[in-house]
Design an enzyme around this catalytic site. Structure first.
Site, PDB file in Angstrom:
ATOM      1  N   ARG A 156       1.027  -1.200  -0.218  1.00 18.77           N
ATOM      2  CA  ARG A 156       0.217  -0.014  -0.262  1.00 18.77           C
ATOM      3  C   ARG A 156       1.070   1.146   0.076  1.00 18.77           C
ATOM      4  NH1 ARG A 156      -3.437  -3.480  -0.821  1.00 18.77           N
ATOM      5  NH2 ARG A 156      -5.367  -3.521  -0.149  1.00 18.77           N
ATOM      6  N   SER A 223     -10.937  -0.560   2.608  1.00 16.44           N
ATOM      7  CA  SER A 223     -10.288  -0.627   3.905  1.00 16.44           C
ATOM      8  C   SER A 223      -9.846   0.597   4.732  1.00 16.44           C
ATOM      9  CB  SER A 223      -8.965  -1.298   3.821  1.00 16.44           C
ATOM     10  OG  SER A 223      -9.265  -2.822   3.482  1.00 16.44           O
ATOM     11  N   GLU A 319      -5.453   3.899   6.280  1.00 17.85           N
ATOM     12  CA  GLU A 319      -5.236   3.138   4.890  1.00 17.85           C
ATOM     13  C   GLU A 319      -5.499   4.477   3.651  1.00 17.85           C
ATOM     14  OE1 GLU A 319      -5.716   0.873   1.020  1.00 17.85           O
ATOM     15  OE2 GLU A 319      -7.087   2.061   2.151  1.00 17.85           O
TER      16      GLU A 319
HETATM   17  N1  EPU Z   1     -11.299 -11.096   9.334  1.00 16.74           N
HETATM   18  C1  EPU Z   1     -12.107 -11.126  10.299  1.00 16.74           C
HETATM   19  N2  EPU Z   1     -13.318 -10.335  10.677  1.00 16.74           N
HETATM   20  C2  EPU Z   1     -13.335  -9.195   9.945  1.00 16.74           C
HETATM   21  C3  EPU Z   1     -12.436  -9.060   8.674  1.00 16.74           C
HETATM   22  C4  EPU Z   1     -11.420 -10.037   8.486  1.00 16.74           C
HETATM   23  O1  EPU Z   1     -11.935 -12.104  11.234  1.00 16.74           O
HETATM   24  O2  EPU Z   1     -14.265  -8.454  10.067  1.00 16.74           O
HETATM   25  C5  EPU Z   1     -10.453 -11.977   8.937  1.00 16.74           C
HETATM   26  C6  EPU Z   1     -10.752 -12.891   7.832  1.00 16.74           C
HETATM   27  O3  EPU Z   1     -11.608 -13.769   8.134  1.00 16.74           O
HETATM   28  C7  EPU Z   1      -9.368 -13.186   7.230  1.00 16.74           C
HETATM   29  C8  EPU Z   1      -8.471 -11.847   7.570  1.00 16.74           C
HETATM   30  O4  EPU Z   1      -9.240 -11.502   8.467  1.00 16.74           O
HETATM   31  O5  EPU Z   1      -9.161 -14.226   7.735  1.00 16.74           O
HETATM   32  C9  EPU Z   1      -8.428 -11.156   6.370  1.00 16.74           C
HETATM   33  O6  EPU Z   1      -9.275 -10.599   5.961  1.00 16.74           O
HETATM   34  P1  EPU Z   1      -9.609 -10.438   4.072  1.00 16.74           P
HETATM   35  O7  EPU Z   1      -9.385 -11.586   3.585  1.00 16.74           O
HETATM   36  O8  EPU Z   1     -11.199  -9.849   4.362  1.00 16.74           O
HETATM   37  O9  EPU Z   1      -8.572  -9.361   4.011  1.00 16.74           O
HETATM   38  P2  EPU Z   1      -8.257  -7.861   4.778  1.00 16.74           P
HETATM   39  O10 EPU Z   1      -6.756  -8.442   5.080  1.00 16.74           O
HETATM   40  O11 EPU Z   1      -9.203  -7.620   5.782  1.00 16.74           O
HETATM   41  C10 EPU Z   1      -7.025  -6.978   2.709  1.00 16.74           C
HETATM   42  C11 EPU Z   1      -7.078  -5.737   1.922  1.00 16.74           C
HETATM   43  C12 EPU Z   1      -8.309  -5.603   1.118  1.00 16.74           C
HETATM   44  C13 EPU Z   1      -8.337  -6.850  -0.042  1.00 16.74           C
HETATM   45  C14 EPU Z   1      -8.280  -7.958   1.064  1.00 16.74           C
HETATM   46  C15 EPU Z   1      -8.264  -9.335   0.166  1.00 16.74           C
HETATM   47  C16 EPU Z   1      -5.764  -4.271   3.130  1.00 16.74           C
HETATM   48  C17 EPU Z   1      -5.726  -3.001   4.074  1.00 16.74           C
HETATM   49  N3  EPU Z   1      -7.063  -4.780   2.867  1.00 16.74           N
HETATM   50  O12 EPU Z   1      -7.985  -6.847   3.305  1.00 16.74           O
HETATM   51  O13 EPU Z   1      -8.162  -4.292   0.230  1.00 16.74           O
HETATM   52  O14 EPU Z   1      -9.423  -6.598  -0.693  1.00 16.74           O
HETATM   53  O15 EPU Z   1      -7.110  -8.178   1.689  1.00 16.74           O
HETATM   54  O16 EPU Z   1      -7.121  -9.507  -0.528  1.00 16.74           O
HETATM   55  O17 EPU Z   1      -4.514  -4.694   2.991  1.00 16.74           O
HETATM   56  C18 EPU Z   1      -8.612  -2.181   0.061  1.00 16.74           C
HETATM   57  O18 EPU Z   1      -7.621  -1.750   0.314  1.00 16.74           O
HETATM   58  O19 EPU Z   1      -9.503  -1.287   0.284  1.00 16.74           O
HETATM   59  C19 EPU Z   1      -9.149  -3.579   0.291  1.00 16.74           C
HETATM   60  C20 EPU Z   1     -10.438  -3.756   0.280  1.00 16.74           C
END
Ligand code: EPU
Length: 331
Positions: A156, A223, A319
């Site tokens: 990012r 995010s 972010e």
């Molecule tokens: N999780 C939870 N509860 C929640 C949210 C997430 O337990 O409320 C857990 C999920 O179950 C999973 C882990 O946390 O095991 C990661 O969650 P997720 O796969 O949804 O991805 P994220 O790390 O929350 C990142 C990016 C997203 C991108 C997703 C998918 C960042 C800040 N965000 O989110 O990007 O779509 O991975 O690769 O790195 C964005 O930047 O705006 C964005 C949406």
């Protein structure tokens, strides 16, 4: 074209109310040399920018369009104007048989914004496909080409994010290898066996639609916080307390944690304060429920940050680009 007192809710997907004093709509690269020397802010679709108050500096909204395709023996090369929609580009590539971008389907925003925060999702970052970036150098007042190496991509992050006043991105050159390999490393794609690019695209779209609110329906900016990195030692200590902790090892042994998991663990999912709500399916996303107000958003963000700091000793970083009347704000 220049407009005065434009409603901000047309210029950012979080759709907080307010006005931008002046907006220049950039539809032809040649207009770059006519832009004010003043401290203007560049926006695309405004899907990673939140205006918490009226905005007093001039805005330049990039609406440059056009896609040029060429090829070498090994790669497709796409020169894409900065104002093109990212998701439309991903779809266009898939339909033409230029594969690689499918893991990045349905990410809101423009092509010109993609390198700024090095958009990433489902095991892929745009950096790996960026050959070079064409930009208007606001200090030298000329067009420059910035090589992949000089973009200084990281999670990012990029040279553009680090130097927000320096360039206005006008086009991005993408290099998509003709030899394509599916990328199914991410948990939600794991079960796809020898998928086509189309199948990955469909899955990514379905997963995003299930978890992430559509900004057209429920205003948001994706995010809100970055996934934080902590030391291996800190991670081990937390793991004792929280066996379900979600973490991924970085190359240097430090651990990247899922901020959404931390926020969720603390019971924030679905919580509403004033006009702002923590999204019910993804705790990392804040949504504007009803003609929201900037101070509600800042209160909510500060409360979440404080809670995570107190309970996990982790300092979350924002972010999104969060603005007051003139400047980027940190919370
Ligand atoms: N999780 C939870 N509860 C929640 C949210 C997430 O337990 O409320 C857990 C999920 O179950 C999973 C882990 O946390 O095991 C990661 O969650 P997720 O796969 O949804 O991805 P994220 O790390 O929350 C990142 C990016 C997203 C991108 C997703 C998918 C960042 C800040 N965000 O989110 O990007 O779509 O991975 O690769 O790195 C964005 O930047 O705006 C964005 C949406």
């Amino acid at each position: 074209m220049t407009e005065q007192n434009t409603p901000l809710n047309l210029l950012h997907t979080f759709r907080l109310p307010g006005f931008a004093r002046v907006v220049h709509f950039l539809r032809d690269k040649k207009q770059c040399s006519e832009l004010p020397t003043e401290n203007y802010l560049v926006v695309g679709h405004g899907s990673n920018t939140i205006f918490t108050a009226d905005f007093e500096r001039p805005l330049v909204r990039v609406e440059l369009s056009g896609i040029d395709v060429s090829e070498s023996d090994s790669d497709w090369l796409l020169d894409v104007a900065a104002g093109e929609s990212w998701h439309q580009l991903v779809t266009y590539c898939l339909n033409k048989g230029f594969f690689g971008l499918e893991n990045l389907a349905l990410i809101p925003g423009t092509v010109g914004a993609a390198p700024v925060q090095n958009i990433g999702a489902y095991g892929c970052e745009v950096a790996q496909f960026i050959d070079s970036v064409e930009a208007w150098d606001r200090q030298q007042r000329c067009f420059v080409e910035i090589t992949h190496q000089d973009c200084q991509f990281a999670y990012r992050d990029s040279v553009f994010k680090q130097n927000p006043e320096r360039w206005l991105i006008t086009a991005v050159r993408l290099r998509l290898p003709k030899q394509w390999q599916p990328n199914t490393r991410y948990a939600e794609l794991n079960d796809l066996m020898n998928p086509t690019a189309e199948q990955i695209y469909q899955r990514v779209v379905a997963v995003r639609q299930a978890k992430l609110p559509d900004p057209q329906v429920l205003p948001n900016a994706g995010s809100f916080f970055k996934n934080p990195t902590i030391s291996a030692q800190h991670y081990q200590a937390l793991l004792q307390l929280y066996p379900g902790l979600k973490g991924y090892a970085n190359a240097d042994g430090s651990m990247k944690l899922a901020a959404g998991w931390l926020i969720d663990q603390r019971g924030w999912k679905g919580v509403k304060r004033g006009t702002i709500q923590v999204h019910q399916h993804q705790a990392l996303v804040l949504v504007n429920t009803d003609n929201g107000c900037g101070s509600d958003l800042l209160d909510m963000a500060k409360a979440i940050k404080k809670d995570i700091e107190q309970h996990f000793s982790i300092a979350l970083e924002v972010e999104v680009r969060l603005f007051n009347q003139r400047e980027l704000i940190q919370i």
